[in-house]
Scaffold this motif. Structure first.
Motif, PDB file in Angstrom:
ATOM      1  N   GLU A  51       0.827  -1.207   0.000  1.00 42.15           N
ATOM      2  CA  GLU A  51       0.000   0.000   0.000  1.00 42.15           C
ATOM      3  C   GLU A  51       0.862   1.258   0.000  1.00 42.15           C
ATOM      4  OE1 GLU A  51      -3.180   0.441  -0.366  1.00 42.15           O
ATOM      5  OE2 GLU A  51      -3.494  -1.698  -0.637  1.00 42.15           O
ATOM      6  N   THR A  52       1.979   1.216   0.736  1.00 43.42           N
ATOM      7  CA  THR A  52       2.870   2.371   0.780  1.00 43.42           C
ATOM      8  C   THR A  52       3.510   2.604  -0.586  1.00 43.42           C
ATOM      9  OG1 THR A  52       3.351   1.809   3.092  1.00 43.42           O
ATOM     10  CG2 THR A  52       4.782   3.412   2.019  1.00 43.42           C
ATOM     11  N   ALA A  53       3.946   1.519  -1.229  1.00 41.15           N
ATOM     12  CA  ALA A  53       4.534   1.660  -2.560  1.00 41.15           C
ATOM     13  C   ALA A  53       3.516   2.200  -3.561  1.00 41.15           C
ATOM     14  CB  ALA A  53       5.073   0.307  -3.031  1.00 41.15           C
ATOM     15  N   SER A  54       2.268   1.760  -3.460  1.00 38.50           N
ATOM     16  CA  SER A  54       1.218   2.270  -4.351  1.00 38.50           C
ATOM     17  C   SER A  54       0.976   3.749  -4.116  1.00 38.50           C
ATOM     18  CB  SER A  54      -0.076   1.488  -4.125  1.00 38.50           C
ATOM     19  OG  SER A  54       0.092   0.117  -4.458  1.00 38.50           O
ATOM     20  N   LEU A  55       1.029   4.174  -2.853  1.00 36.50           N
ATOM     21  CA  LEU A  55       0.856   5.585  -2.532  1.00 36.50           C
ATOM     22  C   LEU A  55       1.967   6.421  -3.155  1.00 36.50           C
ATOM     23  CD1 LEU A  55      -0.571   7.850  -0.948  1.00 36.50           C
ATOM     24  CD2 LEU A  55       0.856   7.250   1.019  1.00 36.50           C
ATOM     25  N   ILE A  56       3.199   5.912  -3.089  1.00 37.41           N
ATOM     26  CA  ILE A  56       4.329   6.625  -3.692  1.00 37.41           C
ATOM     27  C   ILE A  56       4.154   6.729  -5.205  1.00 37.41           C
ATOM     28  CG2 ILE A  56       6.799   6.516  -4.130  1.00 37.41           C
ATOM     29  CD1 ILE A  56       6.143   7.350  -1.301  1.00 37.41           C
ATOM     30  N   ASP A  57       3.746   5.639  -5.839  1.00 37.11           N
ATOM     31  CA  ASP A  57       3.536   5.649  -7.298  1.00 37.11           C
ATOM     32  C   ASP A  57       2.456   6.653  -7.688  1.00 37.11           C
ATOM     33  OD1 ASP A  57       5.466   3.728  -7.606  1.00 37.11           O
ATOM     34  OD2 ASP A  57       4.051   2.043  -7.657  1.00 37.11           O
ATOM     35  N   ASP A  58       1.353   6.675  -6.951  1.00 34.35           N
ATOM     36  CA  ASP A  58       0.270   7.618  -7.253  1.00 34.35           C
ATOM     37  C   ASP A  58       0.734   9.057  -7.071  1.00 34.35           C
ATOM     38  OD1 ASP A  58      -1.375   5.489  -7.766  1.00 34.35           O
ATOM     39  OD2 ASP A  58      -2.331   5.490  -5.796  1.00 34.35           O
ATOM     40  N   PHE A  59       1.526   9.290  -6.026  1.00 30.96           N
ATOM     41  CA  PHE A  59       2.041  10.652  -5.783  1.00 30.96           C
ATOM     42  C   PHE A  59       2.948  11.080  -6.933  1.00 30.96           C
ATOM     43  CE2 PHE A  59       5.439  13.406  -4.286  1.00 30.96           C
ATOM     44  CZ  PHE A  59       4.730  14.449  -3.715  1.00 30.96           C
ATOM     45  N   ASN A  60       3.830  10.187  -7.381  1.00 34.67           N
ATOM     46  CA  ASN A  60       4.756  10.540  -8.465  1.00 34.67           C
ATOM     47  C   ASN A  60       4.027  10.781  -9.776  1.00 34.67           C
ATOM     48  OD1 ASN A  60       7.005  10.413  -6.810  1.00 34.67           O
ATOM     49  ND2 ASN A  60       7.428   8.273  -7.272  1.00 34.67           N
ATOM     50  N   ILE A  61       2.969  10.002 -10.031  1.00 38.14           N
ATOM     51  CA  ILE A  61       2.161  10.236 -11.232  1.00 38.14           C
ATOM     52  C   ILE A  61       1.498  11.611 -11.166  1.00 38.14           C
ATOM     53  CG2 ILE A  61       0.099   9.478 -12.476  1.00 38.14           C
ATOM     54  CD1 ILE A  61       0.847   6.609 -11.728  1.00 38.14           C
ATOM     55  N   MET A  62       0.958  11.940  -9.996  1.00 36.51           N
ATOM     56  CA  MET A  62       0.341  13.255  -9.818  1.00 36.51           C
ATOM     57  C   MET A  62       1.364  14.372 -10.006  1.00 36.51           C
ATOM     58  SD  MET A  62      -1.295  14.891  -6.358  1.00 36.51           S
ATOM     59  CE  MET A  62       0.355  15.005  -5.674  1.00 36.51           C
ATOM     60  N   ALA A  63       2.576  14.187  -9.440  1.00 39.19           N
ATOM     61  CA  ALA A  63       3.613  15.210  -9.572  1.00 39.19           C
ATOM     62  C   ALA A  63       4.040  15.380 -11.023  1.00 39.19           C
ATOM     63  CB  ALA A  63       4.812  14.833  -8.701  1.00 39.19           C
ATOM     64  N   GLN A  64       4.131  14.268 -11.770  1.00 40.76           N
ATOM     65  CA  GLN A  64       4.505  14.352 -13.181  1.00 40.76           C
ATOM     66  C   GLN A  64       3.453  15.096 -13.992  1.00 40.76           C
ATOM     67  OE1 GLN A  64       7.490  13.262 -14.569  1.00 40.76           O
ATOM     68  NE2 GLN A  64       6.704  14.500 -16.268  1.00 40.76           N
TER      69      GLN A  64
END
Length: 350
Positions: A112-125
Motif C-alpha cells: 500500500e505504501t509503494a502504491s501511494l508513492i507511485d500515485d504521488f509521483n504520477i500526480m507530480a509528473q
C-alpha cells in the motif's frame, strides 16, 4: 528550509515509548494479577505467594520479550515510514516550487505504501507537465498576438506620422488584422471553455443535413472564386447537438481545407456508422504528414508552418473542432482519403 524533526524519528520515538510502556504494563500487570490470585485463591498446602525464583523467571521472560518486541516494531515502522518520509519531503519541495521532486519507495516498502508513492509521483509528473504546457501555451499566445499587434501599431503610427494615407485600402488591411485578432481570441475562448468543461451548449434535435446545406449555400461563391468545388453527400439524420457550435466547427473545417488543400473538390458527407452520426469533410490533398498527424488536433500545431503563415492560420481551427466535439460527447478523428487528401470525421455520440 527550516530544520524540523523528521517524520520517521517522530513516529519511531512514539512507537518506542509505546513499546516500553506496554512492556512495563505487562510486567506489573502480571505481577499484581499473580499476587491477587495467590492471595485470594491460594490452596492451604501452597507455599508463600511469590517466591524469588518466580520473580526472577518472570523478569527474565519480560526482559527477553521486550527487546524482541521493540526490534520488531522498529523494523516494521521503518518499512512503513521511510517511503512516507520521502513523500513528505517531496511534497514540501513541490510546495516550494520544485515540480521535479519525486518520492522514493524502498524495495522493502509495503504494498500500500509503494502504491501511494507511485500515485504521488504520477500526480507530480502530471502537475509538472501541466505547468510546462501552460508556459508553452502562454509563450505561443504571446507570439500569435505579437504579429498582428505589431502590424496594427506600425500602420497606425505611419498614418499619424503621415507616411501612410488613411485610404480605404489601408483601413481594410487594418480591419483584416483586427478580424484575425478577434478570431484568435474567440478560438482561444472556445478551446479553454471546452477543456475546462464550461463550454455552453444548447443541445436540441437538429436536422443536420439542412444546416449543412445552408452553410454550403453561403460558402459556395467564396469557395468557387478560390478554385474549390463543394460536393454534398448527406443523409437526412437528426442529431442531438448545439446547432450553432456545429456550424462553427464545420466552418472551421472548411476554412482549414480552403487554406491547406490543393484546388479541387471539397466533399461534405453525413452518414451513420453503426448508428453513430459521422460528419466528414474531405479534400483532394496533399493530406497531413504522418509525423504530425497524431498532434494535429493540439493547439497551435500546423501541418505546413510556412503555408499557414501565408494564409493567416492561427493553428487553432482543428483544436476548436476537437473541443466542440468532445463537449458533445463525441470526438474528432483524421483519416487519409482514398484520393490522398485529408478527411476529418466529426463523430457524434450514439
Amino acid at each position: 528550509m527550516e530544520t524540523r524533526a523528521g517524520l520517521i524519528r517522530q513516529i519511531l520515538m512514539a512507537m518506542s515509548a509505546i513499546t516500553v510502556v506496554a512492556g512495563m504494563l505487562v510486567f506489573f500487570g502480571t505481577y499484581f494479577a499473580y499476587s491477587a490470585i495467590v492471595t485470594f485463591y491460594k490452596p492451604p498446602e501452597a507455599d508463600d505467594w511469590l517466591t524469588s525464583l518466580d520473580f526472577v523467571i518472570l523478569a527474565a521472560l519480560i526482559l527477553v520479550t521486550l527487546p524482541i518486541a521493540a526490534f520488531t516494531a522498529l523494523r516494521l515502522a521503518r518499512r512503513i515510514l521511510e517511503p512516507l518520509e520521502s513523500l513528505a519531503r517531496s511534497a514540501r519541495q513541490i510546495a516550494a516550487g520544485d515540480l521535479s521532486a519525486r518520492a522514493q519507495a524502498s524495495e522493502r516498502a509495503l504494498g500500500e505504501t509503494a502504491s501511494l508513492i507511485d500515485d504521488f509521483n504520477i500526480m507530480a509528473q502530471r502537475l509538472q507537465d501541466m505547468a510546462a504546457d501552460m508556459a508553452l501555451w502562454n509563450a505561443t499566445i504571446a507570439h500569435e498576438l505579437r504579429t498582428p499587434l505589431t502590424v496594427l501599431k506600425g500602420r497606425l503610427q505611419g498614418i499619424i506620422d503621415g507616411i501612410f494615407e488613411p485610404d480605404e485600402r489601408t483601413l481594410r488591411r487594418l480591419i483584416l488584422q483586427i478580424d484575425g485578432l478577434a478570431r484568435l481570441v474567440e478560438d482561444l475562448r472556445t478551446v479553454t471553455l471546452a477543456d475546462s468543461g464550461h463550454l455552453d451548449l444548447r443541445i436540441v434535435p437538429v436536422r443536420m443535413a439542412r444546416e449543412i446545406e445552408e452553410i454550403a449555400e453561403l460558402l459556395a461563391y467564396d469557395l468557387s472564386s478560390n478554385g474549390f468545388h463543394l460536393t454534398l453527400d448527406l443523409e437526412d439524420i437528426v442529431v442531438e447537438a448545439d446547432a450553432t457550435r456545429i456550424r462553427q466547427a464545420l466552418l472551421a473545417m472548411i476554412s482549414n481545407a480552403q487554406r491547406h488543400a490543393m484546388r479541387g473538390t471539397i466533399t461534405i458527407s453525413l452518414k451513420t456508422d453503426d448508428e453513430t452520426p459521422v460528419l466528414a469533410v474531405t479534400d483532394e490533398g496533399p493530406g497531413i504528414d504522418p509525423h504530425i498527424a497524431g498532434k494535429i488536433f493540439e493547439p497551435f500545431v500546423r501541418g505546413d508552418p510556412g503555408r499557414a503563415q501565408e494564409t493567416g492560420s492561427n493553428g487553432l481551427g482543428l483544436s476548436v473542432v476537437r473541443a466542440i466535439m468532445e463537449a458533445h460527447g463525441g470526438h474528432l478523428r483524421y483519416r487519409t482519403a482514398p484520393s490522398g487528401g485529408a478527411s476529418f470525421h466529426m463523430v457524434f455520440s450514439a
